[in-house]
Design a protein around this motif. Structure first.
Motif, PDB file in Angstrom:
ATOM      1  N   ARG A   1       0.831  -1.214   0.000  1.00 60.45           N
ATOM      2  CA  ARG A   1       0.000   0.000   0.000  1.00 60.45           C
ATOM      3  C   ARG A   1       0.859   1.256   0.000  1.00 60.45           C
ATOM      4  O   ARG A   1       0.550   2.233  -0.693  1.00 60.45           O
ATOM      5  N   TYR A   2       1.918   1.250   0.764  1.00 68.81           N
ATOM      6  CA  TYR A   2       2.812   2.406   0.798  1.00 68.81           C
ATOM      7  C   TYR A   2       3.436   2.617  -0.581  1.00 68.81           C
ATOM      8  O   TYR A   2       3.497   3.742  -1.090  1.00 68.81           O
ATOM      9  N   ALA A   3       3.863   1.520  -1.209  1.00 70.18           N
ATOM     10  CA  ALA A   3       4.453   1.625  -2.546  1.00 70.18           C
ATOM     11  C   ALA A   3       3.428   2.123  -3.558  1.00 70.18           C
ATOM     12  O   ALA A   3       3.734   2.921  -4.453  1.00 70.18           O
ATOM     13  N   LEU A   4       2.191   1.649  -3.433  1.00 66.00           N
ATOM     14  CA  LEU A   4       1.138   2.069  -4.361  1.00 66.00           C
ATOM     15  C   LEU A   4       0.907   3.571  -4.278  1.00 66.00           C
ATOM     16  O   LEU A   4       0.808   4.265  -5.299  1.00 66.00           O
TER      17      LEU A   4
ATOM     18  N   ALA B   1       9.297   3.570  -4.407  1.00 66.59           N
ATOM     19  CA  ALA B   1       8.163   2.641  -4.547  1.00 66.59           C
ATOM     20  C   ALA B   1       8.657   1.255  -4.942  1.00 66.59           C
ATOM     21  O   ALA B   1       8.198   0.234  -4.406  1.00 66.59           O
ATOM     22  N   LEU B   2       9.624   1.197  -5.865  1.00 65.94           N
ATOM     23  CA  LEU B   2      10.177  -0.102  -6.274  1.00 65.94           C
ATOM     24  C   LEU B   2      10.820  -0.819  -5.094  1.00 65.94           C
ATOM     25  O   LEU B   2      10.711  -2.050  -4.965  1.00 65.94           O
ATOM     26  N   ARG B   3      11.471  -0.075  -4.254  1.00 70.89           N
ATOM     27  CA  ARG B   3      12.120  -0.680  -3.086  1.00 70.89           C
ATOM     28  C   ARG B   3      11.102  -1.382  -2.203  1.00 70.89           C
ATOM     29  O   ARG B   3      11.323  -2.525  -1.776  1.00 70.89           O
ATOM     30  N   TRP B   4       9.950  -0.727  -1.955  1.00 66.62           N
ATOM     31  CA  TRP B   4       8.960  -1.324  -1.058  1.00 66.62           C
ATOM     32  C   TRP B   4       8.162  -2.418  -1.743  1.00 66.62           C
ATOM     33  O   TRP B   4       7.650  -3.332  -1.077  1.00 66.62           O
ATOM     34  N   ILE B   5       8.047  -2.359  -3.049  1.00 65.62           N
ATOM     35  CA  ILE B   5       7.457  -3.490  -3.776  1.00 65.62           C
ATOM     36  C   ILE B   5       8.335  -4.726  -3.587  1.00 65.62           C
ATOM     37  O   ILE B   5       7.837  -5.835  -3.352  1.00 65.62           O
ATOM     38  N   ASP B   6       9.634  -4.540  -3.675  1.00 66.10           N
ATOM     39  CA  ASP B   6      10.547  -5.669  -3.484  1.00 66.10           C
ATOM     40  C   ASP B   6      10.448  -6.238  -2.068  1.00 66.10           C
ATOM     41  O   ASP B   6      10.486  -7.460  -1.878  1.00 66.10           O
ATOM     42  N   TYR B   7      10.318  -5.364  -1.070  1.00 67.93           N
ATOM     43  CA  TYR B   7      10.151  -5.849   0.300  1.00 67.93           C
ATOM     44  C   TYR B   7       8.861  -6.670   0.432  1.00 67.93           C
ATOM     45  O   TYR B   7       8.833  -7.711   1.103  1.00 67.93           O
ATOM     46  N   ALA B   8       7.797  -6.186  -0.204  1.00 70.25           N
ATOM     47  CA  ALA B   8       6.532  -6.925  -0.152  1.00 70.25           C
ATOM     48  C   ALA B   8       6.687  -8.301  -0.777  1.00 70.25           C
ATOM     49  O   ALA B   8       6.203  -9.308  -0.242  1.00 70.25           O
ATOM     50  N   LEU B   9       7.367  -8.375  -1.914  1.00 66.33           N
ATOM     51  CA  LEU B   9       7.567  -9.656  -2.586  1.00 66.33           C
ATOM     52  C   LEU B   9       8.460 -10.589  -1.762  1.00 66.33           C
ATOM     53  O   LEU B   9       8.291 -11.812  -1.792  1.00 66.33           O
ATOM     54  N   GLN B  10       9.397 -10.031  -1.027  1.00 68.90           N
ATOM     55  CA  GLN B  10      10.258 -10.855  -0.176  1.00 68.90           C
ATOM     56  C   GLN B  10       9.452 -11.549   0.918  1.00 68.90           C
ATOM     57  O   GLN B  10       9.839 -12.616   1.402  1.00 68.90           O
ATOM     58  N   ASN B  11       8.342 -10.944   1.315  1.00 64.05           N
ATOM     59  CA  ASN B  11       7.532 -11.503   2.396  1.00 64.05           C
ATOM     60  C   ASN B  11       6.216 -12.088   1.894  1.00 64.05           C
ATOM     61  O   ASN B  11       5.272 -12.252   2.671  1.00 64.05           O
ATOM     62  N   LYS B  12       6.156 -12.423   0.624  1.00 62.97           N
ATOM     63  CA  LYS B  12       4.917 -12.952   0.064  1.00 62.97           C
ATOM     64  C   LYS B  12       4.528 -14.303   0.640  1.00 62.97           C
ATOM     65  O   LYS B  12       3.382 -14.740   0.498  1.00 62.97           O
TER      66      LYS B  12
END
Length: 603
Positions: A479-482, A495-506
């Protein structure tokens, strides 16, 4: 803690590679004709004269007829089939049916078509010649179906009606454009010798199940009666399906495969629930795994249909945007309208990624840069960040007034936490040693900021939470990245950085949540990278030098790879490929690069 912090994508089915299991066909059955006292009337109204057709109604009637002459042992000569009858023909057939049944026999009545509500608010079934005028619509009252056995020699009557009453067709279309029925009257309650089973409860559609070639309701009703429902209520399989077993099975499968919006009306009277409706009902139904596969495929199909409606509208609107001096405000209006667009799917609000939004953002950046150059005004760079509360003020507040977070949550959700409460919570974050407690307190503050509509404050609090407290919540990272992606282009790398963090914790997601969230994250990453590439490309066009050329090539490579990863995931998970495919071809400029290969990532 609260739905406002969770991406609402529930209700979608688990991932399968497209259609992994086909619905079993309701093929012909061996007839015995032993139930000589029984009679049946099967009505199908598919080809309406003045309103939309009832898709697959005839096929549904075929299936129910096959059950009647098969498992129910009704002799073929005792069964009457009406296709596309008028109201008068239906009424006549009901009277005739009542007179043909023998003593202690069973009356079977089945209807597939459209329903509605008459001027008195009563539920009706619509004949083939129903008038196209919404006001004063007439048909055959459902009460007449419920009373079919009254005054007859029948020991029992079983009435099954596959129809919606709210003015929606089987594909969700309006039967009377611009008008819907208010379904206020309850389903009629017949006497204890009659069971009434109808496919919808209020104003919902009685939906089709195209993969099976029937309506969802009739498919699982007939399947259940052929043996799929045997033992549904926990008893041992005995080859005799009761009304209670059939209703429980069909209700469960309609929800699983058709979605939670359709709710068949079931009998609750013990006097009829124990009736054995069929003998020799030993046909095995789909296993639990196979049902999950059917549900996933049907869910994907329903979602894609709903999504395609939004995408087609957005494409049409984008094509008609103003040019010239009005182009920039028109683009901004388009982004405002479609950046956060969502569909309500199976009761959940699901965001839709509109591909034109990314291009519109890039064009806005280019036009805004050109306007700034003309006016001599420097383009504002980056996102303004609110300053954190003064440390001295935070440290000075007692924490005794905000220990009960549950008590504070209702006020936080509507954004009305008082300043002493906010200061107290800030102090708890500063003083609390346990990370789990700091996490909970921080979330209450974020909910409060969003509740009062202060998204700048929410962004500040979310940034602090992720940078200082915890970054393991992939929903919050997403949501923050969005929200970052909707700001200036300078925020896009963050935003790309936090998308990557989200994917790391999928890994914290499972089933349908996993599939939908990963698909959305990969799509967002591809769109953000594409925006960065287009911005870098425009910068290089404006000022050609080695650094700008290198930046353009770097971001194009990132956009190309991100789009291809999104496309690969869409293919393997059975998600829509139109958007990722278009973005992949745009970034790569190479159709072959985006072609399907034998190797694909694991969902």
């Amino acid at each position: 803690m609260t739905p406002s912090l969770v991406l609402l994508l529930s209700g979608l089915s688990a991932v399968v590679p497209a259609q992994a299991y086909d619905p079993p066909a309701l093929g012909p059955q061996k007839a015995s004709g032993r139930a000589r006292k029984d009679v049946a009337l099967v009505i199908a109204v598919e080809d309406y004269v003045s309103i939309p057709d009832a898709s697959l109604a005839a096929a549904d009637a075929d299936a129910f007829t096959g059950f009647l002459t098969g498992n129910a042992d009704v002799p073929a000569r005792n069964l009457v089939r009406l296709d596309n009858p008028s109201a008068a023909e239906i009424r006549t057939a009901l009277v005739t049916l009542k007179g043909r049944v023998q003593k202690n026999g069973t009356i079977w009545l089945y209807f597939a078509g459209h329903g509605g509500v008459d001027a008195e608010g009563l539920r009706i079934v619509l004949p083939v010649d129903v008038a196209p005028e919404f006001a004063g619509v007439t048909g055959v009252p459902l009460d007449a179906f419920a009373a079919v056995g009254e005054g007859s020699k029948a020991s029992r009557s079983v009435v099954v009606v596959d129809a919606g009453y709210g003015g929606l067709g089987r594909n969700g279309e309006e039967l009377f454009p611009g008008n819907r029925f208010q379904v206020l009257s309850p389903v009629p309650v017949p006497n204890d010798r009659t069971a009434l089973w109808t496919s919808t409860s209020t104003a919902e559609s009685s939906a089709v199940y195209p993969e099976a070639g029937h309506s969802t309701f009739t498919y699982f009703v007939v399947g259940g009666l052929r043996g799929w429902a045997d033992g549904e209520l926990g008893s041992a399989d005995d080859g005799a399906v009761t009304l209670g077993e059939a209703q429980a099975y069909a209700g469960r499968l309609v929800r699983a495969v058709g979605g939670p919006m359709q709710k068949p009306v079931k009998e609750t009277r013990a006097a009829v629930l124990g009736w054995a409706l069929a003998s020799r009902s030993t046909e095995p139904g789909p296993t639990k795994t196979e049902v999950a596969s059917l549900a996933a495929a049907a869910s994907s199909r329903r979602f894609q249909i709903a999504q395609d409606v939004v995408l087609a509208e957005a494409t049409a609107v984008h094509a008609q945007l103003s040019t010239g001096a009005d182009r920039l405000p028109a683009l901004r209006g388009f982004v405002s309208r479609y950046d956060d667009v969502a569909i309500v799917f199976d009761g959940a609000k699901v965001p839709v990624i509109v591909p034109e939004v990314g291009g519109a953002r890039s064009e806005i950046d280019t036009l805004a840069r050109a306007e700034a150059a003309r006016t001599g005004k420097k383009k504002k760079r980056g996102r303004a960040k609110a300053a954190p509360p003064p440390a001295a003020a935070v440290d000075a507040v007692s924490t005794t007034g905000c220990d009960d977070l549950v008590k504070l949550e209702p006020s936080a959700m509507v954004g009305v936490l008082q300043e002493p409460d906010v200061s107290c919570l800030e102090s708890r974050i500063a003083q609390e040693s346990q990370q789990t407690e700091r996490d909970k307190v921080s979330r209450v503050l974020m909910v409060n900021a969003e509740g009062r509509g202060d998204m700048a404050e929410w962004m500040r609090l979310a940034e602090r939470h992720l940078e200082v407290i915890a970054r393991s919540d992939p929903d919050l990272c997403y949501r923050y990245a969005l929200l970052l992606s909707r700001g200036e282009v300078e925020d896009a790398p963050v935003a790309l950085r936090w998308i990557d963090y989200a994917l790391q914790n999928k890994h914290v997601w499972a089933g349908s949540s996993y599939t939908e969230r990963v698909y959305a994250l990969l799509g967002l990453r591809a769109q953000v990278a594409s925006r960065l590439w287009l911005d870098a490309e425009q910068t290089y066009v404006d000022e050609r030098n080695d650094d700008n050329e290198s930046d353009s090539a770097l971001w194009r490579g990132t956009a190309k790879d991100s789009a291809r990863e999104w496309l690969d995931y869409a293919r393997v998970s059975g998600k829509p490929t139109q958007q990722p495919g278009a973005l992949c071809r745009s970034a790569s400029g190479n159709e072959a690069f985006c072609a399907a290969t034998d190797s694909a990532p694991t969902p």
